[in-house]
Scaffold this motif. Structure first.
Motif, PDB file in Angstrom:
ATOM      1  N   HIS A   1       0.607  -1.219   0.233  1.00  0.00           N
ATOM      2  CA  HIS A   1       0.153  -0.008   0.250  1.00  0.00           C
ATOM      3  C   HIS A   1       1.104   1.604   0.089  1.00  0.00           C
ATOM      4  O   HIS A   1       0.293   2.309  -0.559  1.00  0.00           O
ATOM      5  CB  HIS A   1      -0.666  -0.477   1.643  1.00  0.00           C
ATOM      6  N   VAL A   2       1.863   1.074   0.565  1.00  0.00           N
ATOM      7  CA  VAL A   2       2.803   2.039   0.394  1.00  0.00           C
ATOM      8  C   VAL A   2       4.564   1.867  -0.138  1.00  0.00           C
ATOM      9  O   VAL A   2       4.202   0.863  -0.020  1.00  0.00           O
ATOM     10  CB  VAL A   2       3.413   2.422   1.912  1.00  0.00           C
ATOM     11  N   LYS A   3       4.976   2.510  -0.008  1.00  0.00           N
ATOM     12  CA  LYS A   3       6.707   2.719  -0.962  1.00  0.00           C
ATOM     13  C   LYS A   3       7.245   4.159   0.016  1.00  0.00           C
ATOM     14  O   LYS A   3       6.892   4.557   0.124  1.00  0.00           O
ATOM     15  CB  LYS A   3       6.973   2.846  -2.513  1.00  0.00           C
ATOM     16  N   ARG A   4       8.588   3.848  -0.301  1.00  0.00           N
ATOM     17  CA  ARG A   4       9.818   4.279   0.619  1.00  0.00           C
ATOM     18  C   ARG A   4      10.572   4.290  -0.461  1.00  0.00           C
ATOM     19  O   ARG A   4      11.439   3.555  -0.742  1.00  0.00           O
ATOM     20  CB  ARG A   4       9.751   3.141   1.659  1.00  0.00           C
ATOM     21  N   LYS A   5      11.719   4.999   0.421  1.00  0.00           N
ATOM     22  CA  LYS A   5      12.719   5.295   0.020  1.00  0.00           C
ATOM     23  C   LYS A   5      13.686   6.256   0.656  1.00  0.00           C
ATOM     24  O   LYS A   5      13.624   7.219   1.453  1.00  0.00           O
ATOM     25  CB  LYS A   5      12.950   7.037  -1.824  1.00  0.00           C
ATOM     26  N   GLN A   6      14.465   6.115   0.910  1.00  0.00           N
ATOM     27  CA  GLN A   6      16.211   6.494   1.548  1.00  0.00           C
ATOM     28  C   GLN A   6      17.264   7.977   1.178  1.00  0.00           C
ATOM     29  O   GLN A   6      16.481   7.755   0.532  1.00  0.00           O
ATOM     30  CB  GLN A   6      16.978   5.460   1.964  1.00  0.00           C
ATOM     31  N   THR A   7      15.982   8.736   1.821  1.00  0.00           N
ATOM     32  CA  THR A   7      16.331  10.257   1.421  1.00  0.00           C
ATOM     33  C   THR A   7      17.495  10.791   1.844  1.00  0.00           C
ATOM     34  O   THR A   7      17.333  11.924   1.374  1.00  0.00           O
ATOM     35  CB  THR A   7      15.258  10.770   1.592  1.00  0.00           C
ATOM     36  N   GLY A   8      18.398  10.159   2.670  1.00  0.00           N
ATOM     37  CA  GLY A   8      19.250  10.564   3.459  1.00  0.00           C
ATOM     38  C   GLY A   8      20.207   9.859   4.846  1.00  0.00           C
ATOM     39  O   GLY A   8      19.879   8.362   4.497  1.00  0.00           O
ATOM     40  N   ALA A   9      20.738  10.027   5.184  1.00  0.00           N
ATOM     41  CA  ALA A   9      21.630   9.075   5.675  1.00  0.00           C
ATOM     42  C   ALA A   9      20.615   8.070   6.951  1.00  0.00           C
ATOM     43  O   ALA A   9      20.521   7.217   7.102  1.00  0.00           O
ATOM     44  CB  ALA A   9      22.937   9.410   6.720  1.00  0.00           C
ATOM     45  N   ARG A  10      19.744   9.195   7.332  1.00  0.00           N
ATOM     46  CA  ARG A  10      18.606   8.681   8.601  1.00  0.00           C
ATOM     47  C   ARG A  10      16.919   9.191   8.192  1.00  0.00           C
ATOM     48  O   ARG A  10      16.798   9.304   9.130  1.00  0.00           O
ATOM     49  CB  ARG A  10      19.068   9.207   9.878  1.00  0.00           C
ATOM     50  N   SER A  11      16.807   9.279   6.662  1.00  0.00           N
ATOM     51  CA  SER A  11      15.569  10.166   6.688  1.00  0.00           C
ATOM     52  C   SER A  11      15.001   9.790   5.214  1.00  0.00           C
ATOM     53  O   SER A  11      15.618   9.015   4.993  1.00  0.00           O
ATOM     54  CB  SER A  11      15.844  11.423   6.247  1.00  0.00           C
ATOM     55  N   VAL A  12      13.502   9.176   5.910  1.00  0.00           N
ATOM     56  CA  VAL A  12      13.173   8.231   4.599  1.00  0.00           C
ATOM     57  C   VAL A  12      11.792   8.317   4.073  1.00  0.00           C
ATOM     58  O   VAL A  12      11.379   9.299   5.090  1.00  0.00           O
ATOM     59  CB  VAL A  12      12.633   6.507   5.586  1.00  0.00           C
ATOM     60  N   GLY A  13      11.787   8.552   2.507  1.00  0.00           N
ATOM     61  CA  GLY A  13       9.944   9.022   2.689  1.00  0.00           C
ATOM     62  C   GLY A  13       8.932   8.130   1.594  1.00  0.00           C
ATOM     63  O   GLY A  13       9.455   7.168   1.326  1.00  0.00           O
ATOM     64  N   TRP A  14       8.210   8.212   2.799  1.00  0.00           N
ATOM     65  CA  TRP A  14       7.160   7.184   1.905  1.00  0.00           C
ATOM     66  C   TRP A  14       6.274   8.536   1.232  1.00  0.00           C
ATOM     67  O   TRP A  14       5.786   9.577   1.387  1.00  0.00           O
ATOM     68  CB  TRP A  14       6.019   6.921   3.742  1.00  0.00           C
ATOM     69  N   TRP A  15       5.161   7.081   0.016  1.00  0.00           N
ATOM     70  CA  TRP A  15       4.101   7.381  -0.415  1.00  0.00           C
ATOM     71  C   TRP A  15       2.992   6.677  -0.972  1.00  0.00           C
ATOM     72  O   TRP A  15       3.570   5.551  -0.858  1.00  0.00           O
ATOM     73  CB  TRP A  15       5.080   8.429  -1.806  1.00  0.00           C
ATOM     74  N   ALA A  16       2.075   6.893  -0.994  1.00  0.00           N
ATOM     75  CA  ALA A  16       0.878   5.739  -0.962  1.00  0.00           C
ATOM     76  C   ALA A  16       1.203   5.454  -2.542  1.00  0.00           C
ATOM     77  O   ALA A  16       1.243   6.025  -3.223  1.00  0.00           O
ATOM     78  CB  ALA A  16      -0.651   6.405  -0.209  1.00  0.00           C
ATOM     79  N   THR A  17       0.416   3.579  -2.602  1.00  0.00           N
ATOM     80  CA  THR A  17       1.419   3.360  -3.540  1.00  0.00           C
ATOM     81  C   THR A  17      -0.740   3.175  -4.460  1.00  0.00           C
ATOM     82  O   THR A  17      -0.778   2.848  -5.467  1.00  0.00           O
ATOM     83  CB  THR A  17       1.341   2.378  -3.890  1.00  0.00           C
ATOM     84  N   ILE A  18      -1.439   3.364  -3.548  1.00  0.00           N
ATOM     85  CA  ILE A  18      -3.364   3.066  -3.820  1.00  0.00           C
ATOM     86  C   ILE A  18      -3.713   5.186  -3.156  1.00  0.00           C
ATOM     87  O   ILE A  18      -3.574   5.362  -2.499  1.00  0.00           O
ATOM     88  CB  ILE A  18      -3.245   1.958  -2.753  1.00  0.00           C
ATOM     89  N   ALA A  19      -4.848   4.434  -3.933  1.00  0.00           N
ATOM     90  CA  ALA A  19      -6.116   5.973  -3.014  1.00  0.00           C
ATOM     91  C   ALA A  19      -6.615   5.284  -1.579  1.00  0.00           C
ATOM     92  O   ALA A  19      -6.936   4.243  -1.422  1.00  0.00           O
ATOM     93  CB  ALA A  19      -6.848   6.131  -4.648  1.00  0.00           C
ATOM     94  N   PRO A  20      -7.175   6.196  -0.947  1.00  0.00           N
ATOM     95  CA  PRO A  20      -8.050   6.082   0.391  1.00  0.00           C
ATOM     96  C   PRO A  20      -9.586   6.013  -0.582  1.00  0.00           C
ATOM     97  O   PRO A  20     -10.211   6.006  -1.356  1.00  0.00           O
ATOM     98  CB  PRO A  20      -8.001   7.081   0.763  1.00  0.00           C
ATOM     99  N   GLU A  21     -10.512   4.942   0.411  1.00  0.00           N
ATOM    100  CA  GLU A  21     -11.613   4.734  -0.662  1.00  0.00           C
ATOM    101  C   GLU A  21     -12.369   6.502   0.245  1.00  0.00           C
ATOM    102  O   GLU A  21     -12.476   6.873   0.912  1.00  0.00           O
ATOM    103  CB  GLU A  21     -12.231   3.338   0.831  1.00  0.00           C
TER     104      GLU A  21
END
Length: 116
Positions: free
Chosen positions: A61-81
């Motif tokens: 339902h979500v994906k992530r990407k390391q954006t820094g040494a200790r930072s992670v960005g998250w985003w949704a891969t599906i829409a809410p109902e």
């Protein structure tokens, strides 16, 4: 957000649902959120948000990407109902357009009675 009340110690007694999280992503002006930003938006700790995000990632339902040494960005891969109100609006307008016909967002708002 789901009904979340605090107990006498200030801890949340309710639960933030996956739909709450998906709606927070949907409302965000940014392409992704950190767990801290999401936690702030939902009124929970960064750790609680991170725990739920990890579970949602396992479900796809979500994906992530390391954006820094200790930072992670998250985003949704599906829409809410859609909310019950949105579903009623959709049902009320069903069949008004011919197959393949498109209308502007302003016209759709007018037809739904939400012209502002």
């Amino acid at each position: 957000m789901s009904e979340t009340d605090r107990d006498e110690c200030g801890r949340f007694t309710g639960e933030v649902t996956e739909q709450d999280i998906l709606k927070a992503f949907d409302r965000a002006d940014a392409p992704f959120l950190t767990a801290a930003e999401l936690g702030e938006e939902l009124g929970v700790s960064r750790q609680a948000a991170n725990y739920r995000l990890k579970r949602m990632r396992e479900e796809g339902h979500v994906k992530r990407k390391q954006t820094g040494a200790r930072s992670v960005g998250w985003w949704a891969t599906i829409a809410p109902e859609p909310s019950p109100e949105t579903l009623r609006d959709i049902e009320a307008t069903e069949g008004e357009l011919e197959h393949g016909e498109t209308i502007s967002q302003a016209e759709m708002k007018k037809r739904l009675g939400i012209d502002r």
